[in-house]
Design an enzyme around this catalytic site. Structure first.
Site, PDB file in Angstrom:
ATOM      1  N   ASP A  30      41.848  60.047  10.564  1.00  0.00           N
ATOM      2  CA  ASP A  30      42.478  60.406  11.835  1.00  0.00           C
ATOM      3  C   ASP A  30      42.567  61.931  11.923  1.00  0.00           C
ATOM      4  O   ASP A  30      42.915  62.614  10.957  1.00  0.00           O
ATOM      5  CB  ASP A  30      43.872  59.779  11.930  1.00  0.00           C
ATOM      6  CG  ASP A  30      44.408  59.797  13.352  1.00  0.00           C
ATOM      7  OD1 ASP A  30      44.537  58.720  13.957  1.00  0.00           O
ATOM      8  OD2 ASP A  30      44.710  60.902  13.861  1.00  0.00           O
ATOM      9  N   ILE A  31      42.267  62.452  13.108  1.00  0.00           N
ATOM     10  CA  ILE A  31      42.250  63.907  13.313  1.00  0.00           C
ATOM     11  C   ILE A  31      43.657  64.508  13.248  1.00  0.00           C
ATOM     12  O   ILE A  31      43.813  65.714  13.029  1.00  0.00           O
ATOM     13  CB  ILE A  31      41.569  64.220  14.671  1.00  0.00           C
ATOM     14  CG1 ILE A  31      40.982  65.618  14.692  1.00  0.00           C
ATOM     15  CG2 ILE A  31      42.507  63.999  15.839  1.00  0.00           C
ATOM     16  CD1 ILE A  31      40.041  65.863  15.877  1.00  0.00           C
ATOM     17  N   ASN A  87      47.832  49.750  18.084  1.00  0.00           N
ATOM     18  CA  ASN A  87      48.584  50.009  19.312  1.00  0.00           C
ATOM     19  C   ASN A  87      47.824  49.405  20.489  1.00  0.00           C
ATOM     20  O   ASN A  87      46.600  49.507  20.571  1.00  0.00           O
ATOM     21  CB  ASN A  87      48.774  51.514  19.508  1.00  0.00           C
ATOM     22  CG  ASN A  87      49.663  52.120  18.447  1.00  0.00           C
ATOM     23  OD1 ASN A  87      50.675  51.540  18.072  1.00  0.00           O
ATOM     24  ND2 ASN A  87      49.288  53.285  17.938  1.00  0.00           N
ATOM     25  N   VAL A  96      43.597  55.980  22.869  1.00  0.00           N
ATOM     26  CA  VAL A  96      42.130  55.869  22.909  1.00  0.00           C
ATOM     27  C   VAL A  96      41.770  54.415  23.224  1.00  0.00           C
ATOM     28  O   VAL A  96      42.066  53.512  22.432  1.00  0.00           O
ATOM     29  CB  VAL A  96      41.498  56.302  21.570  1.00  0.00           C
ATOM     30  CG1 VAL A  96      39.980  56.128  21.622  1.00  0.00           C
ATOM     31  CG2 VAL A  96      41.858  57.747  21.240  1.00  0.00           C
ATOM     32  N   HIS A 100      41.067  50.096  17.662  1.00  0.00           N
ATOM     33  CA  HIS A 100      41.096  50.735  16.352  1.00  0.00           C
ATOM     34  C   HIS A 100      42.302  50.260  15.564  1.00  0.00           C
ATOM     35  O   HIS A 100      43.372  50.054  16.123  1.00  0.00           O
ATOM     36  CB  HIS A 100      41.103  52.263  16.465  1.00  0.00           C
ATOM     37  CG  HIS A 100      42.121  52.812  17.415  1.00  0.00           C
ATOM     38  ND1 HIS A 100      41.959  52.785  18.779  1.00  0.00           N
ATOM     39  CD2 HIS A 100      43.330  53.395  17.201  1.00  0.00           C
ATOM     40  CE1 HIS A 100      43.005  53.335  19.364  1.00  0.00           C
ATOM     41  NE2 HIS A 100      43.869  53.707  18.433  1.00  0.00           N
ATOM     42  N   HIS A 102      44.788  51.483  12.642  1.00  0.00           N
ATOM     43  CA  HIS A 102      45.245  52.606  11.820  1.00  0.00           C
ATOM     44  C   HIS A 102      45.527  52.072  10.417  1.00  0.00           C
ATOM     45  O   HIS A 102      46.194  51.049  10.265  1.00  0.00           O
ATOM     46  CB  HIS A 102      46.563  53.180  12.360  1.00  0.00           C
ATOM     47  CG  HIS A 102      46.474  53.820  13.703  1.00  0.00           C
ATOM     48  ND1 HIS A 102      46.460  55.188  13.884  1.00  0.00           N
ATOM     49  CD2 HIS A 102      46.428  53.287  14.954  1.00  0.00           C
ATOM     50  CE1 HIS A 102      46.410  55.461  15.189  1.00  0.00           C
ATOM     51  NE2 HIS A 102      46.393  54.326  15.853  1.00  0.00           N
TER      52      HIS A 102
HETATM   53  P1  AMP Z   1      46.310  55.400  19.376  1.00  0.00           P
HETATM   54  O1  AMP Z   1      47.502  56.202  19.783  1.00  0.00           O
HETATM   55  O2  AMP Z   1      46.663  54.138  18.619  1.00  0.00           O
HETATM   56  O3  AMP Z   1      45.361  55.140  20.527  1.00  0.00           O
HETATM   57  O4  AMP Z   1      45.554  56.256  18.291  1.00  0.00           O
HETATM   58  C1  AMP Z   1      44.493  57.111  18.574  1.00  0.00           C
HETATM   59  C2  AMP Z   1      44.309  57.957  17.357  1.00  0.00           C
HETATM   60  O5  AMP Z   1      43.039  58.567  17.438  1.00  0.00           O
HETATM   61  C3  AMP Z   1      45.344  59.083  17.207  1.00  0.00           C
HETATM   62  O6  AMP Z   1      46.041  58.919  15.976  1.00  0.00           O
HETATM   63  C4  AMP Z   1      44.484  60.356  17.238  1.00  0.00           C
HETATM   64  O7  AMP Z   1      44.955  61.331  16.341  1.00  0.00           O
HETATM   65  C5  AMP Z   1      43.128  59.818  16.817  1.00  0.00           C
HETATM   66  N1  AMP Z   1      41.973  60.575  17.288  1.00  0.00           N
HETATM   67  C6  AMP Z   1      41.712  60.983  18.550  1.00  0.00           C
HETATM   68  N2  AMP Z   1      40.540  61.631  18.607  1.00  0.00           N
HETATM   69  C7  AMP Z   1      40.037  61.614  17.339  1.00  0.00           C
HETATM   70  C8  AMP Z   1      38.852  62.126  16.742  1.00  0.00           C
HETATM   71  N3  AMP Z   1      37.924  62.791  17.459  1.00  0.00           N
HETATM   72  N4  AMP Z   1      38.671  61.934  15.418  1.00  0.00           N
HETATM   73  C9  AMP Z   1      39.589  61.288  14.691  1.00  0.00           C
HETATM   74  N5  AMP Z   1      40.722  60.777  15.195  1.00  0.00           N
HETATM   75  C10 AMP Z   1      40.945  60.948  16.500  1.00  0.00           C
END
Ligand code: AMP
Ligand code: ZN
Length: 114
Positions: A30-31, A87, A96, A100, A102
């Site tokens: 995760d970024i 989520n 996003v 996914h 986590h």
């Molecule tokens: P959510 O809030 O469950 O939709 O989680 C989306 C996750 O994607 C967040 O924890 C972000 O930090 C992560 N994220 C968004 N863009 C990227 C990226 N380019 N590379 C890695 N993680 C990302």
């Protein structure tokens, strides 16, 4: 899904190191990590989220969980424990719209989920 950032990662259009990959899923750090270990496991096929899943997607979802188990071993948190989070929608702060999981670990996590 040209504008989906996770589809772009799968397509190799965003420079992102994959820490696990097979025919069905990919995983990367995760970024914006919330724990010492914070990885995301995604299907290579675009699926928006849990609420949009069809019965035919069940195999992909099962595959994601098995990939998370494998990744937890790879990242060294199997023995200490870890949390898998999906989520779904606005109240859960899904940001996003590409399914996914986590994978969080590497420290004791807060006992409360909500
Ligand atoms: P959510 O809030 O469950 O939709 O989680 C989306 C996750 O994607 C967040 O924890 C972000 O930090 C992560 N994220 C968004 N863009 C990227 C990226 N380019 N590379 C890695 N993680 C990302
Ligand atoms: Zn996508």
């Amino acid at each position: 899904m040209e504008e989906c950032i996770f589809c772009k990662i799968v397509a190799g259009e965003l420079p992102t190191e994959l820490i696990y990959e097979d025919d069905v899923v990919a995983a990367f750090a995760d970024i914006s990590p919330m724990a010492p270990v914070h990885a995301l496991i995604i299907p290579k096929k675009h699926l928006a989220g849990v609420d949009e899943l069809s019965e035919e997607d069940a195999g992909v979802v099962g595959h994601m969980i098995m990939a998370a188990q494998r990744l937890a071993r790879q990242l060294g948190v199997s023995a200490s424990g870890y949390r898998l989070v999906i989520n779904t929608g606005a109240d859960a702060t899904q940001t996003v719209p590409h399914l996914h999981v986590h994978l969080l670990g590497g420290r004791p996590l807060e006992p409360k989920l909500g």
